[in-house]
Design an enzyme around this catalytic site. Structure first.
Site, mmCIF file in Angstrom:
data_model
loop_
_atom_site.group_PDB
_atom_site.id
_atom_site.type_symbol
_atom_site.label_atom_id
_atom_site.label_comp_id
_atom_site.label_asym_id
_atom_site.label_seq_id
_atom_site.Cartn_x
_atom_site.Cartn_y
_atom_site.Cartn_z
ATOM 1 C CE LYS A 54 -3.799 -2.471 2.245
ATOM 2 N NZ LYS A 54 -4.631 -2.737 3.432
ATOM 3 C CD GLN A 98 -3.545 -4.643 6.402
ATOM 4 O OE1 GLN A 98 -3.648 -3.543 5.876
ATOM 5 N NE2 GLN A 98 -3.967 -5.743 5.816
ATOM 6 C CG ASP A 121 -9.867 -0.349 5.259
ATOM 7 O OD1 ASP A 121 -9.487 -0.659 4.119
ATOM 8 O OD2 ASP A 121 -9.250 -0.639 6.308
#
Ligand code: GUN
Length: 299
Positions: A54, A98, A121
């Site tokens: 990422k 994460q 997200d």
């Protein structure tokens, strides 16, 4: 039946990234550079790989990437302090924590503490609620990536029977909601299957589009598909193999038998994975645009 068309996620993700470049330039002309932070608590090797990818993606497209490591043994409060700092940092337009987090951390509570305007997200309850209500702010990256793949290959969802195998918060549930919405990239009839579903093969055989997102290696095979089905494989499973790393990546679909029956199919790797990464960049650019008040055209 001839072999299925292979849906090239790398190519479509590349087009999205190219499209984002224009938006990033517009922001730069206005003195704004989009910022994305990744937070990793603990040292799970797969998670480390994901956040590294990422960060590399950010660098490649001109997003300011920052990474925060939190000790895996630290109390939850230490993670919460990091979140408060990121919520208050006007240079960070979006961030994510994460998953998985260590066992003593409640991921739901973590999500609730993320500023919903920075929740790239799309997991915060406010963003989930908006999505279900048909007023999405950030579409979760994988479902959004699946929609973009279907669109890129002119695969109509309107009126299509879509069977999704998997009911996760990250993929199955949001994708089901997006595909049934009254919208050009929705209007599907959606069936969501899960571990307690009976007659799974009957549901997949009835579908025009099958999305496998269940985390079981090669669960869906060619015998479970009607000829001409479009197959989208979201699975990324590490299975033991005689390779240098000792494992190989396989999807939730048995690719070889499915490709003989399907009309189009995503490979693993190189299908949905690159799209998920591209849509995170997309959400970050969108967040930067909203927070800076600079209008941009998104791909
Ligand atoms: N772990 C696996 N997938 C995801 C994702 O999409 N977002 C985050 N934050 N963690 C994950």
């Amino acid at each position: 039946m001839t072999d299925a068309e292979i849906i090239d996620g790398n190519a479509v993700a590349g087009e999205i990234r190219d499209g984002l470049s224009g938006a990033i330039e517009t922001l730069a002309d206005a003195g704004a550079r989009p910022g994305l932070a990744t937070v990793l608590m603990g040292d799970d090797p797969a998670s480390q790989t994901y956040v590294n990818m990422k960060q590399r993606d950010c660098e490649e497209v001109g997003i300011d990437g920052t990474h925060v490591d939190v000790d895996g043994d630290a109390p939850a409060e230490e993670l919460y302090e990091t979140l408060e700092e990121l919520n208050a940092d006007s240079d960070v337009h979006g961030y994510l924590v994460q998953n998985p987090v260590p066992d003593h951390i409640d991921y739901r509570e973590v999500i609730r503490r993320i500023d919903p305007a920075k929740d790239v997200d799309g997991f915060h309850p406010e963003n989930v609620g908006r999505l279900v209500a048909g007023d999405a702010r950030f579409r979760p990256c994988t479902p959004h990536g699946v929609q973009k793949l279907l669109e890129a290959y002119d695969i109509e969802t309107e009126g299509a029977d879509v069977t999704i195998v998997g009911r996760s918060q990250i993929v199955g549930k949001p994708l089901a909601n997006l595909l049934l919405q009254k919208a050009d990239d929705g209007n599907a009839t959606v069936t969501v299957c899960h571990s307690r579903t009976e007659e799974l093969a009957a549901k997949t055989r009835n579908a025009d589009i099958v999305v496998a997102a269940v985390g079981v290696p090669e669960l869906v095979d060619g015998s479970m598909l009607a000829p001409g089905t479009v197959v989208i494989d979201v699975g990324v499973n590490r299975v033991e193999a005689d390779t240098e790393k000792g494992y190989e990546l396989v999807g939730d679909v048995d690719f070889e038998s499915a490709r003989e029956v399907a009309s189009a199919i995503t490979p693993v790797p190189g299908g949905v994975g690159p799209m998920t990464r591209a849509m995170l960049l997309y959400n970050t650019v969108r967040a930067a645009s909203e927070q800076t008040g600079v209008d941009v055209a998104l791909p």
